[in-house]
Every structure is written in structure tokens, then in C-alpha cells.
Enzyme design. Sequence first.
Site, short mmCIF file in Angstrom:
data_model
loop_
_atom_site.label_atom_id
_atom_site.label_comp_id
_atom_site.label_asym_id
_atom_site.label_seq_id
_atom_site.Cartn_x
_atom_site.Cartn_y
_atom_site.Cartn_z
N HIS A 141 0.84 -1.21 0.00
CA HIS A 141 0.00 0.00 0.00
C HIS A 141 0.87 1.26 0.00
O HIS A 141 0.63 2.19 -0.77
CB HIS A 141 -0.94 0.02 1.21
N HIS A 146 1.24 5.21 -2.52
CA HIS A 146 1.61 6.59 -2.19
C HIS A 146 2.81 7.14 -2.95
O HIS A 146 2.86 8.33 -3.26
CB HIS A 146 1.92 6.70 -0.69
N GLU A 187 -5.77 9.73 0.31
CA GLU A 187 -6.20 8.33 0.27
C GLU A 187 -7.30 8.05 -0.74
O GLU A 187 -7.30 7.00 -1.38
CB GLU A 187 -6.65 7.86 1.66
N SER A 206 -4.44 1.24 -4.47
CA SER A 206 -3.85 -0.02 -4.00
C SER A 206 -4.93 -1.03 -3.63
O SER A 206 -4.62 -2.07 -3.04
CB SER A 206 -2.94 0.24 -2.79
FE FE Z 1 -2.15 5.26 3.07
#
Ligand code: FE
Length: 286
Positions: A141, A146, A187, A206
Site C-alpha cells: 500500500h 503513495h 487516500e 492499492s
Molecule cells: Fe495510506
Amino acid sequence: MRYAPESVDQVVSNAPQPGLRGDYRNIRPDYGVEQDWAAYSAQEHALFAKLCRRQLALLPGYACDAYLRGLALLDARDAIPRFDAVSSRLKAASNWEIVAVPGLIPDRVFFEHLAQRRFPVTVWLRRPDEFDYIVEPDVFHDLFGHVPLLFDPAYADYMQAYGQGGLKAARLDALTFLARLYWYTVEFGLIRTPQGLRIYGAGILSSGGEVVHSIESPAPRRVAFALERVMRTDYHIDRYQGTYFVIDSFEQLVRDTAPDFTPIYARIGALPALAADTFAPGDTLL
Ligand code: FE
Ligand code: PHE
């Protein structure tokens, strides 16, 4: 089910708490650890590669271009990358680095890292039975979701400003409001492009299920980004979002979050929160 509620923990609570899965025994004062790349097993590299393959197949037509460009530069698909190699590429592109951490870290430490253009990346990988869902953020993730956008100059500046804003919000006891901003941008953010709506939020990018859902499903609301509306809106940590907020560009994000939040926190602190699944007066629907 959707992906990890990490930003709630990361931004709102005082992690680490008992029950966190990482190994916190050898942390430095800034919670940094050695990645110990040699310790990953062949099975872990293969699982990471499999996660990348599944996700890469989902992204065309859904992920925003800046993310896909960054993903190519990240060059993580066949194995868990070495963090120092990622850092040297990032450093050259946008003056960011990544730092290895054992998992969730306290709010202030997280904000300090961001404010210094260092993104904390969890060292451990999920187990095979967690292929589709994991509660805490893992290396897949954090890296796949990110890091690609940190190659983008405007997004990179936004993340640094967010870290600085976090330190300030902590002093003002306003982390609930700032955490919602992180949630609905970093997010779960969507972005409008000439080709249509695209995803830039790491929690979606993700996730095996939310990529298509966030763009195609008729169920969620898709509302033009408005700072105070976002900071007043609750969110789901255990299912797909009821509302997505849509920006026009990362430059807009930087611009709209540049004003001093102190009076905004005071104003919205006196107002009720807005539910995750409702429209609000003034919403621009997309
Ligand atoms: Fe995160
Ligand atoms: N402008 C915000 C403040 O004064 C800081 C901030 C910038 C917060 C960008 C989040 C994102 O608090």
C-alpha cells in the site's frame, strides 16, 4: 470491503498502540528502521509482484496520468524494491525520500517526516491470505499507493505542506478536521481530466475492488472539492466511500489549502459533522 484505515490511525490517534503488527524494538527516535532487504523471502517478493500485476491490470483508464508516470519511475513490479534505490530516484525528481518504518507511527512523527519531505514506508508485507484486504498499511500500500505521486512536483509540495499543517493542527487540537482532508485527498481523491474522472488517492489505487467502483459505480456521490465541506465530512474506514471529492489539478489542491486554517478550524469546530453518505447544500455534483 475496502482498504486499510491507516490514515485514521496515523493521523488521529496516538499510534503505536498495543496490537500493532510491526516490530518496534529497534526504532530510531524518528521511528526509522533498517529496511533489511535481504530478509524478505522469495515468497514475499513473489507476492509483491503478484499484487503489482493485479493492480497494474486494473489501472489503465482509471488512474491519473501523473500517478502512472510516477509508477513507471518507481519501477516496482517484480520484487519489493530497495528503499535506498527508490529514494535516490525520488530525490532527483522532487527532492523527496522514503524512510523505512515498522508500521503506524505517532501523528507528530508522521507530520515531521512529511514536513521534511520524507515519506514513511512500512517495511513488512501482508500475508498471502490478506491479498485483497489488510487492516494496517503494508509495504505494498505505502509504496505502490503513495510513492508514485511523490514524483509529481505539485503533489510533492502538497504533501510537505500537509506535514507542516499537521504540526499546526496538533497544537490547535484540530486533527479530526485535518485527517478528513488527508482521507478525502491523499487516500481517496479523484481528479477531473479532459479524458474523464481519474483516481489519485492511494487507498483506491492499492485496492483490488475500489478502483473500478470509485469511477463506475452509481452508488457514491462525486462532489467538487471544497475545503470546508471536506473537513466537515465523516468517512468510512471499513467499506467503500459514500462520497468522493474531485479536484481539477494538484495545483488547485495546493492553492485551496494554502490559506491559514486557524480561523477555518474555529468556524467548523462550531458546526456539526456531515455524514459520509449525504449531499450537503452547495455541493457541485460531477
Ligand atoms: Fe495510506
Ligand atoms: N494552510 C494550512 C494551515 O494553515 C496548512 C496545510 C496545507 C494543511 C496543506 C494541509 C494541506 O494550517
